[in-house]
Scaffold this motif. Structure first.
Motif, PDB file in Angstrom:
ATOM      1  N   ARG A 143     -17.938  29.891 135.106  1.00  0.00           N
ATOM      2  CA  ARG A 143     -18.922  30.625 135.602  1.00  0.00           C
ATOM      3  C   ARG A 143     -18.746  29.936 136.884  1.00  0.00           C
ATOM      4  NH1 ARG A 143     -23.869  28.572 131.265  1.00  0.00           N
ATOM      5  NH2 ARG A 143     -24.274  30.643 130.674  1.00  0.00           N
ATOM      6  N   VAL A 144     -19.324  30.996 138.051  1.00  0.00           N
ATOM      7  CA  VAL A 144     -18.312  29.931 139.211  1.00  0.00           C
ATOM      8  C   VAL A 144     -19.560  29.739 140.200  1.00  0.00           C
ATOM      9  CG1 VAL A 144     -17.357  30.758 141.607  1.00  0.00           C
ATOM     10  CG2 VAL A 144     -16.403  32.023 138.989  1.00  0.00           C
ATOM     11  N   ALA A 145     -19.201  28.522 141.073  1.00  0.00           N
ATOM     12  CA  ALA A 145     -20.441  27.982 141.449  1.00  0.00           C
ATOM     13  C   ALA A 145     -20.832  28.623 143.018  1.00  0.00           C
ATOM     14  CB  ALA A 145     -20.938  26.470 141.443  1.00  0.00           C
ATOM     15  N   ASP A 146     -22.119  29.029 143.436  1.00  0.00           N
ATOM     16  CA  ASP A 146     -21.476  29.226 144.840  1.00  0.00           C
ATOM     17  C   ASP A 146     -21.912  28.281 146.318  1.00  0.00           C
ATOM     18  OD1 ASP A 146     -22.782  29.802 147.513  1.00  0.00           O
ATOM     19  OD2 ASP A 146     -23.610  31.882 146.760  1.00  0.00           O
ATOM     20  N   LEU A 147     -20.733  27.343 145.894  1.00  0.00           N
ATOM     21  CA  LEU A 147     -20.385  25.622 146.739  1.00  0.00           C
ATOM     22  C   LEU A 147     -21.437  25.772 148.018  1.00  0.00           C
ATOM     23  CD1 LEU A 147     -17.111  25.148 145.987  1.00  0.00           C
ATOM     24  CD2 LEU A 147     -18.853  24.638 144.676  1.00  0.00           C
ATOM     25  N   ARG A 148     -21.586  27.070 148.795  1.00  0.00           N
ATOM     26  CA  ARG A 148     -22.003  27.006 150.426  1.00  0.00           C
ATOM     27  C   ARG A 148     -23.347  26.087 150.122  1.00  0.00           C
ATOM     28  NH1 ARG A 148     -20.145  28.152 154.995  1.00  0.00           N
ATOM     29  NH2 ARG A 148     -18.674  29.387 154.803  1.00  0.00           N
ATOM     30  N   ARG A 149     -24.179  27.848 149.454  1.00  0.00           N
ATOM     31  CA  ARG A 149     -25.636  27.152 148.289  1.00  0.00           C
ATOM     32  C   ARG A 149     -25.418  25.642 148.174  1.00  0.00           C
ATOM     33  NH1 ARG A 149     -28.674  31.856 143.799  1.00  0.00           N
ATOM     34  NH2 ARG A 149     -29.899  30.966 144.567  1.00  0.00           N
ATOM     35  N   LEU A 150     -24.994  25.668 147.274  1.00  0.00           N
ATOM     36  CA  LEU A 150     -25.090  24.524 145.968  1.00  0.00           C
ATOM     37  C   LEU A 150     -25.189  23.549 147.708  1.00  0.00           C
ATOM     38  CD1 LEU A 150     -25.686  23.641 143.786  1.00  0.00           C
ATOM     39  CD2 LEU A 150     -22.914  23.468 143.286  1.00  0.00           C
ATOM     40  N   ALA A 151     -24.100  23.345 148.297  1.00  0.00           N
ATOM     41  CA  ALA A 151     -24.173  22.162 149.393  1.00  0.00           C
ATOM     42  C   ALA A 151     -25.108  22.438 150.135  1.00  0.00           C
ATOM     43  CB  ALA A 151     -23.328  22.193 150.301  1.00  0.00           C
ATOM     44  N   THR A 152     -25.699  23.017 150.507  1.00  0.00           N
ATOM     45  CA  THR A 152     -26.650  23.620 151.274  1.00  0.00           C
ATOM     46  C   THR A 152     -28.382  22.926 150.637  1.00  0.00           C
ATOM     47  OG1 THR A 152     -26.369  24.819 152.731  1.00  0.00           O
ATOM     48  CG2 THR A 152     -28.691  24.698 152.548  1.00  0.00           C
ATOM     49  N   GLU A 153     -28.165  22.784 149.311  1.00  0.00           N
ATOM     50  CA  GLU A 153     -29.343  22.628 148.291  1.00  0.00           C
ATOM     51  C   GLU A 153     -29.139  20.970 148.277  1.00  0.00           C
ATOM     52  OE1 GLU A 153     -32.406  22.508 146.016  1.00  0.00           O
ATOM     53  OE2 GLU A 153     -31.884  24.187 146.984  1.00  0.00           O
ATOM     54  N   CYS A 154     -28.007  20.484 148.584  1.00  0.00           N
ATOM     55  CA  CYS A 154     -27.887  18.764 147.793  1.00  0.00           C
ATOM     56  C   CYS A 154     -28.418  18.496 149.006  1.00  0.00           C
ATOM     57  CB  CYS A 154     -26.752  19.113 147.161  1.00  0.00           C
ATOM     58  SG  CYS A 154     -25.767  19.673 145.843  1.00  0.00           S
ATOM     59  N   HIS A 155     -27.702  19.178 150.459  1.00  0.00           N
ATOM     60  CA  HIS A 155     -27.795  18.110 151.420  1.00  0.00           C
ATOM     61  C   HIS A 155     -29.546  18.034 151.112  1.00  0.00           C
ATOM     62  CE1 HIS A 155     -23.631  18.848 152.326  1.00  0.00           C
ATOM     63  NE2 HIS A 155     -23.678  18.259 151.867  1.00  0.00           N
ATOM     64  N   GLN A 156     -30.243  18.973 151.801  1.00  0.00           N
ATOM     65  CA  GLN A 156     -31.588  19.483 151.631  1.00  0.00           C
ATOM     66  C   GLN A 156     -32.313  18.228 151.052  1.00  0.00           C
ATOM     67  OE1 GLN A 156     -32.327  23.225 151.302  1.00  0.00           O
ATOM     68  NE2 GLN A 156     -32.479  23.572 152.770  1.00  0.00           N
ATOM     69  N   LEU A 157     -31.939  18.236 150.278  1.00  0.00           N
ATOM     70  CA  LEU A 157     -32.586  16.532 149.047  1.00  0.00           C
ATOM     71  C   LEU A 157     -32.260  15.876 149.566  1.00  0.00           C
ATOM     72  CD1 LEU A 157     -32.830  19.370 146.461  1.00  0.00           C
ATOM     73  CD2 LEU A 157     -34.435  18.584 147.194  1.00  0.00           C
ATOM     74  N   GLY A 158     -31.220  15.055 150.616  1.00  0.00           N
ATOM     75  CA  GLY A 158     -30.588  13.735 150.736  1.00  0.00           C
ATOM     76  C   GLY A 158     -29.479  13.313 149.636  1.00  0.00           C
ATOM     77  N   LEU A 159     -28.982  14.408 148.993  1.00  0.00           N
ATOM     78  CA  LEU A 159     -27.438  14.604 147.823  1.00  0.00           C
ATOM     79  C   LEU A 159     -26.201  14.849 148.446  1.00  0.00           C
ATOM     80  CD1 LEU A 159     -29.830  16.287 144.827  1.00  0.00           C
ATOM     81  CD2 LEU A 159     -29.846  13.472 145.367  1.00  0.00           C
ATOM     82  N   LYS A 160     -25.450  13.879 147.595  1.00  0.00           N
ATOM     83  CA  LYS A 160     -24.041  14.198 148.257  1.00  0.00           C
ATOM     84  C   LYS A 160     -23.692  15.569 146.397  1.00  0.00           C
ATOM     85  CE  LYS A 160     -21.841  10.316 151.018  1.00  0.00           C
ATOM     86  NZ  LYS A 160     -21.993  10.729 152.307  1.00  0.00           N
ATOM     87  N   LEU A 161     -22.385  16.155 147.143  1.00  0.00           N
ATOM     88  CA  LEU A 161     -22.163  17.040 146.751  1.00  0.00           C
ATOM     89  C   LEU A 161     -20.639  16.626 146.824  1.00  0.00           C
ATOM     90  CD1 LEU A 161     -22.045  19.950 144.803  1.00  0.00           C
ATOM     91  CD2 LEU A 161     -21.835  21.557 146.280  1.00  0.00           C
TER      92      LEU A 161
END
Length: 373
Positions: A143-161
């Motif tokens: 399964r392939v993760a959309d890394l750009r989208r995932l990074a945006t989601e993490c950073h909006q929540l204050g998380l590191k990816l």
């Protein structure tokens, strides 16, 4: 006569000599000016770390004694006792074992996020959540993760990816350019590429995290040996040639396997009917890698016959060498998941993972044809 080698020699030494106290003070006063002890740094391990860092476009990297050591260093760079991490449910079994069995003992808690909910993390986040661990291409179902989208989601929540890029390699995807904070590799796999090295690497997007990784590597003794570093560096030099060859062979094999009556499913991002095919094509710049999984009958006898008949895909529980191999996730990489977790991930008795090498593809196709007959 000055000797200037074209290739970096193997600095097979545990310690380096000093002329006097002035040189000792120079070592501590100007970090990086010379070497002291190979756990702290060695020309070979530094060369490998710098090469992977350059490929990934990072701010600094370390080379470690294994891929597991790389995962450990990446997580410790961001976490301490009392923290909480999120982890994609589709993850290498060793990663989940590390989180469940060892980091839990250090006071670091984990919550697993189903693939379908990776882009809606708010419901899983706690006040102490620090990061999300995921893979560019998941092991073993690709399964392939959309890394750009995932990074945006993490950073909006204050998380590191933190992303394991082992399956893709920087030849397909450079996660740091898509917003990822830390990228790691089992160098044992594609980067070294010849099934003769055990190593890892971790690359950070910012200098502060890179310095923290260096500290963790030294104090925990995760440093890669000179000989392994030299071998991995030799393998890395052909990575840009090997990955297109792996990808070419794997696509041909995936298309062939789709037509075979004994194969119930083929999991390969290069196939047009793969759920993330378009994303994989964009994120991998038209290459899809050499890994795939196939679903045979959920019958151990059928799987055993296939393994026994195949000559070009020996059963070897690793991946990404120039020579093809196959593995069995239920009995190796994901053995220690609960039966419920295995079922949720689609890891059943009939699932076999193929690591497609760079041999002449017609030879691989002929072997699979006779093995499935």
């Amino acid at each position: 006569m000055e000797i200037i080698p074209k290739i970096t020699p193997i600095y097979q030494t545990s310690v380096f000599k000093f002329e006097d106290l002035n040189e000792l003070e120079l070592y501590f006063g100007e970090p990086g000016s010379r070497y002291l002890y190979s756990r702290n740094g060695n020309p070979n391990s530094d060369e490998l770390a710098e090469a992977v860092n350059r490929l990934e476009g990072g701010a600094g990297a370390i080379a470690t004694g294994s891929g597991m050591a790389a995962i450990f260093a990446a997580l410790l760079a961001c976490c301490q006792a009392g923290d909480h991490v999120l982890c994609a449910a589709d993850i290498y079994g060793g990663s989940s074992s590390l989180l469940n069995n060892e980091l839990s003992r250090m006071g670091i808690a984990v919550t697993y996020v189903p693939f379908e909910q990776l882009y809606d993390l708010k419901q899983f986040v706690q006040p102490t959540t620090r990061l999300l661990l995921a893979e560019t291409m998941s092991n073993p179902l690709l399964r392939v993760a959309d890394l750009r989208r995932l990074a945006t989601e993490c950073h909006q929540l204050g998380l590191k990816l933190v992303v394991d890029n082992t399956f893709a390699t920087p030849m397909l995807t450079k996660p740091l350019t898509l917003g990822v904070d830390i990228v790691l590799h089992s160098v044992t796999k594609y980067i070294a590429g010849h099934s003769d090295v055990t190593a890892g690497a971790v690359v950070a997007a910012d200098p502060e995290t890179a310095a923290r990784l260096k500290q963790i590597g030294v104090l925990y003794g995760l440093t890669l040996s000179p000989m392994e570093s030299w071998l991995a560096m030799r393998g890395l030099k052909t990575l840009h040639l090997r990955m297109p060859a792996h990808s070419h062979n794997a696509l041909a094999i995936a298309e062939f396997l789709q037509e075979q009556p004994g194969v119930r499913a083929v999991y390969y991002p290069g196939l047009p009917d793969h759920p993330q095919h378009a994303l994989a094509k964009e994120q991998g710049h038209g290459l899809f890698g050499g890994m795939m999984s196939v679903l045979l009958a959920d019958d151990a006898a059928v799987v055993n016959r296939f393994m026994q008949r195949s000559q070009r895909f020996p059963f070897a529980p690793s991946l990404a060498g120039v020579d093809s191999s196959l593995s069995y996730p239920l009995g190796t990489s994901h053995r220690y998941l609960t039966p419920e977790q295995q079922a949720d991930l689609g890891i059943t008795v009939g699932l076999v993972r193929l690591s497609v090498g760079i041999e002449p593809v017609e030879e691989l196709l002929a072997d699979l044809q006779q093995a499935l007959r």
